[in-house]
Design a protein around this motif. Sequence first.
Motif, PDB file in Angstrom:
ATOM      1  N   LEU A  15       0.829  -1.194   0.000  1.00 25.31           N
ATOM      2  CA  LEU A  15       0.000   0.000   0.000  1.00 25.31           C
ATOM      3  C   LEU A  15       0.869   1.252   0.000  1.00 25.31           C
ATOM      4  O   LEU A  15       0.541   2.243  -0.641  1.00 25.31           O
ATOM      5  N   ALA A  16       1.996   1.188   0.685  1.00 24.91           N
ATOM      6  CA  ALA A  16       2.911   2.324   0.670  1.00 24.91           C
ATOM      7  C   ALA A  16       3.366   2.611  -0.748  1.00 24.91           C
ATOM      8  O   ALA A  16       3.446   3.762  -1.176  1.00 24.91           O
ATOM      9  N   LEU A  17       3.665   1.565  -1.514  1.00 22.78           N
ATOM     10  CA  LEU A  17       4.064   1.754  -2.903  1.00 22.78           C
ATOM     11  C   LEU A  17       2.912   2.255  -3.750  1.00 22.78           C
ATOM     12  O   LEU A  17       3.118   2.938  -4.744  1.00 22.78           O
ATOM     13  N   SER A  18       1.695   1.918  -3.371  1.00 19.43           N
ATOM     14  CA  SER A  18       0.545   2.343  -4.167  1.00 19.43           C
ATOM     15  C   SER A  18       0.132   3.770  -3.846  1.00 19.43           C
ATOM     16  O   SER A  18      -0.693   4.348  -4.531  1.00 19.43           O
ATOM     17  N   PHE A  19       0.722   4.345  -2.832  1.00 18.95           N
ATOM     18  CA  PHE A  19       0.344   5.679  -2.388  1.00 18.95           C
ATOM     19  C   PHE A  19       0.301   6.704  -3.510  1.00 18.95           C
ATOM     20  O   PHE A  19      -0.649   7.458  -3.620  1.00 18.95           O
ATOM     21  N   PRO A  20       1.303   6.774  -4.403  1.00 20.06           N
ATOM     22  CA  PRO A  20       1.223   7.766  -5.472  1.00 20.06           C
ATOM     23  C   PRO A  20      -0.012   7.595  -6.344  1.00 20.06           C
ATOM     24  O   PRO A  20      -0.515   8.568  -6.892  1.00 20.06           O
ATOM     25  N   VAL A  21      -0.506   6.383  -6.503  1.00 18.20           N
ATOM     26  CA  VAL A  21      -1.711   6.167  -7.291  1.00 18.20           C
ATOM     27  C   VAL A  21      -2.899   6.824  -6.618  1.00 18.20           C
ATOM     28  O   VAL A  21      -3.771   7.390  -7.265  1.00 18.20           O
ATOM     29  N   LEU A  22      -2.958   6.786  -5.289  1.00 21.45           N
ATOM     30  CA  LEU A  22      -4.064   7.392  -4.565  1.00 21.45           C
ATOM     31  C   LEU A  22      -4.014   8.909  -4.670  1.00 21.45           C
ATOM     32  O   LEU A  22      -5.028   9.576  -4.547  1.00 21.45           O
ATOM     33  N   ALA A  23      -2.832   9.437  -4.881  1.00 23.31           N
ATOM     34  CA  ALA A  23      -2.700  10.884  -5.004  1.00 23.31           C
ATOM     35  C   ALA A  23      -2.808  11.252  -6.484  1.00 23.31           C
ATOM     36  O   ALA A  23      -3.804  10.991  -7.099  1.00 23.31           O
ATOM     37  N   SER A  36       9.110   5.075   3.540  1.00 22.70           N
ATOM     38  CA  SER A  36       9.224   4.530   4.898  1.00 22.70           C
ATOM     39  C   SER A  36       7.841   4.303   5.488  1.00 22.70           C
ATOM     40  O   SER A  36       6.948   5.133   5.323  1.00 22.70           O
ATOM     41  N   THR A  37       7.688   3.177   6.174  1.00 18.77           N
ATOM     42  CA  THR A  37       6.424   2.819   6.805  1.00 18.77           C
ATOM     43  C   THR A  37       6.671   2.459   8.258  1.00 18.77           C
ATOM     44  O   THR A  37       7.585   1.692   8.562  1.00 18.77           O
ATOM     45  N   ARG A  38       5.858   3.008   9.146  1.00 20.23           N
ATOM     46  CA  ARG A  38       5.903   2.662  10.573  1.00 20.23           C
ATOM     47  C   ARG A  38       4.510   2.231  10.982  1.00 20.23           C
ATOM     48  O   ARG A  38       3.538   2.937  10.719  1.00 20.23           O
ATOM     49  N   MET A  39       4.397   1.048  11.589  1.00 15.63           N
ATOM     50  CA  MET A  39       3.096   0.523  11.986  1.00 15.63           C
ATOM     51  C   MET A  39       2.996   0.429  13.506  1.00 15.63           C
ATOM     52  O   MET A  39       3.961   0.079  14.169  1.00 15.63           O
ATOM     53  N   GLU A  40       1.808   0.743  14.007  1.00 18.88           N
ATOM     54  CA  GLU A  40       1.525   0.646  15.435  1.00 18.88           C
ATOM     55  C   GLU A  40       0.297  -0.236  15.615  1.00 18.88           C
ATOM     56  O   GLU A  40      -0.702  -0.064  14.920  1.00 18.88           O
ATOM     57  N   MET A  41       0.397  -1.174  16.533  1.00 22.84           N
ATOM     58  CA  MET A  41      -0.743  -2.049  16.821  1.00 22.84           C
ATOM     59  C   MET A  41      -0.837  -2.237  18.319  1.00 22.84           C
ATOM     60  O   MET A  41      -0.072  -2.986  18.912  1.00 22.84           O
ATOM     61  N   PRO A  42      -1.772  -1.533  18.946  1.00 18.75           N
ATOM     62  CA  PRO A  42      -1.845  -1.527  20.403  1.00 18.75           C
ATOM     63  C   PRO A  42      -2.164  -2.871  21.049  1.00 18.75           C
ATOM     64  O   PRO A  42      -1.737  -3.116  22.168  1.00 18.75           O
ATOM     65  N   ALA A  43      -2.891  -3.755  20.378  1.00 11.37           N
ATOM     66  CA  ALA A  43      -3.285  -5.015  21.037  1.00 11.37           C
ATOM     67  C   ALA A  43      -3.395  -6.154  20.025  1.00 11.37           C
ATOM     68  O   ALA A  43      -4.448  -6.734  19.837  1.00 11.37           O
ATOM     69  N   MET A  44      -2.287  -6.496  19.380  1.00 13.15           N
ATOM     70  CA  MET A  44      -2.280  -7.584  18.409  1.00 13.15           C
ATOM     71  C   MET A  44      -2.316  -8.921  19.152  1.00 13.15           C
ATOM     72  O   MET A  44      -1.507  -9.148  20.045  1.00 13.15           O
ATOM     73  N   PRO A  45      -3.261  -9.805  18.793  1.00 12.99           N
ATOM     74  CA  PRO A  45      -3.334 -11.104  19.472  1.00 12.99           C
ATOM     75  C   PRO A  45      -2.017 -11.880  19.359  1.00 12.99           C
ATOM     76  O   PRO A  45      -1.398 -11.904  18.313  1.00 12.99           O
ATOM     77  N   GLY A  46      -1.592 -12.449  20.475  1.00 12.62           N
ATOM     78  CA  GLY A  46      -0.387 -13.275  20.487  1.00 12.62           C
ATOM     79  C   GLY A  46       0.901 -12.494  20.667  1.00 12.62           C
ATOM     80  O   GLY A  46       1.969 -13.075  20.727  1.00 12.62           O
ATOM     81  N   LEU A  53       5.701  -3.195  14.945  1.00 13.88           N
ATOM     82  CA  LEU A  53       6.638  -3.767  13.990  1.00 13.88           C
ATOM     83  C   LEU A  53       7.745  -2.753  13.731  1.00 13.88           C
ATOM     84  O   LEU A  53       7.509  -1.546  13.796  1.00 13.88           O
ATOM     85  N   PRO A  54       8.946  -3.220  13.438  1.00 14.31           N
ATOM     86  CA  PRO A  54      10.014  -2.262  13.125  1.00 14.31           C
ATOM     87  C   PRO A  54       9.657  -1.447  11.882  1.00 14.31           C
ATOM     88  O   PRO A  54       8.977  -1.937  10.983  1.00 14.31           O
ATOM     89  N   ALA A  55      10.127  -0.221  11.836  1.00 16.41           N
ATOM     90  CA  ALA A  55       9.913   0.622  10.659  1.00 16.41           C
ATOM     91  C   ALA A  55      10.574  -0.039   9.456  1.00 16.41           C
ATOM     92  O   ALA A  55      11.596  -0.710   9.582  1.00 16.41           O
ATOM     93  N   THR A  56       9.957   0.139   8.304  1.00 12.28           N
ATOM     94  CA  THR A  56      10.471  -0.435   7.059  1.00 12.28           C
ATOM     95  C   THR A  56      10.742   0.694   6.090  1.00 12.28           C
ATOM     96  O   THR A  56       9.910   1.582   5.913  1.00 12.28           O
ATOM     97  N   THR A  57      11.907   0.668   5.465  1.00 10.10           N
ATOM     98  CA  THR A  57      12.240   1.658   4.447  1.00 10.10           C
ATOM     99  C   THR A  57      12.683   0.919   3.201  1.00 10.10           C
ATOM    100  O   THR A  57      13.458  -0.031   3.281  1.00 10.10           O
ATOM    101  N   LEU A  58      12.150   1.338   2.072  1.00 14.62           N
ATOM    102  CA  LEU A  58      12.559   0.735   0.810  1.00 14.62           C
ATOM    103  C   LEU A  58      12.808   1.835  -0.197  1.00 14.62           C
ATOM    104  O   LEU A  58      12.350   2.966  -0.036  1.00 14.62           O
ATOM    105  N   ARG A  59      13.581   1.504  -1.215  1.00 16.39           N
ATOM    106  CA  ARG A  59      13.853   2.440  -2.301  1.00 16.39           C
ATOM    107  C   ARG A  59      13.395   1.807  -3.598  1.00 16.39           C
ATOM    108  O   ARG A  59      13.558   0.608  -3.798  1.00 16.39           O
ATOM    109  N   HIS A  60      12.821   2.641  -4.454  1.00 12.83           N
ATOM    110  CA  HIS A  60      12.338   2.134  -5.736  1.00 12.83           C
ATOM    111  C   HIS A  60      12.539   3.214  -6.793  1.00 12.83           C
ATOM    112  O   HIS A  60      12.324   4.400  -6.536  1.00 12.83           O
ATOM    113  N   CYS A  61      12.939   2.790  -7.985  1.00 13.72           N
ATOM    114  CA  CYS A  61      13.147   3.692  -9.099  1.00 13.72           C
ATOM    115  C   CYS A  61      11.901   3.691  -9.982  1.00 13.72           C
ATOM    116  O   CYS A  61      11.491   2.641 -10.481  1.00 13.72           O
TER     117      CYS A  61
END
Length: 153
Positions: A15-23, A36-46, A53-61
């Motif tokens: 979805l992060a990669l699809s972001f420009p399509v939404l704009a 870069s994507t940072r996710m927060e989940m206050p009460a994930m089962p298990g 989750l750790p932040a994720t950063t990717l590069r794409h041309c």
Amino acid sequence: MSRSIPTLAGALCALALSFPVLATPTDMREGLWEISTRMEMPAMPGLPKGMNLPATTLRHCYTAQDIQQGRNLAPENDSSCKMLHSKQSGARFSWAMECRGATPSRIEGEGTWTQTRFDMKQTIRFTGGEMKGQTMTSQVSGRHLGKCEPARR
């Protein structure tokens, strides 16, 4: 549960990669982008309460042709998800979508966009499956870094 976390992380990165399509894809500057994507989940089962989750950063041309044709900007069309609405006013935009399947959810987001950067926040509310009743938020940002490096052999 162990399969759900990587699946969700992958879906959010897609979805992060699809972001420009939404704009506005034709306004996007071609070249190398860092997303870069940072996710927060206050009460994930298990998982311990409040674990993120750790932040994720990717590069794409992105080439001019990719942008013009919308290629490589979005994940493959997922027939289990339906866009409920999307709205853009100047550099601001918002959207909502609903997904069915193994992990039904409703995703709502908003953000800002320029030719060289974007920032957005989205909230995912799981409406069924093992995640039912859970909420996850993500912050996604992207910035244009410059020209793409030629492929090295």
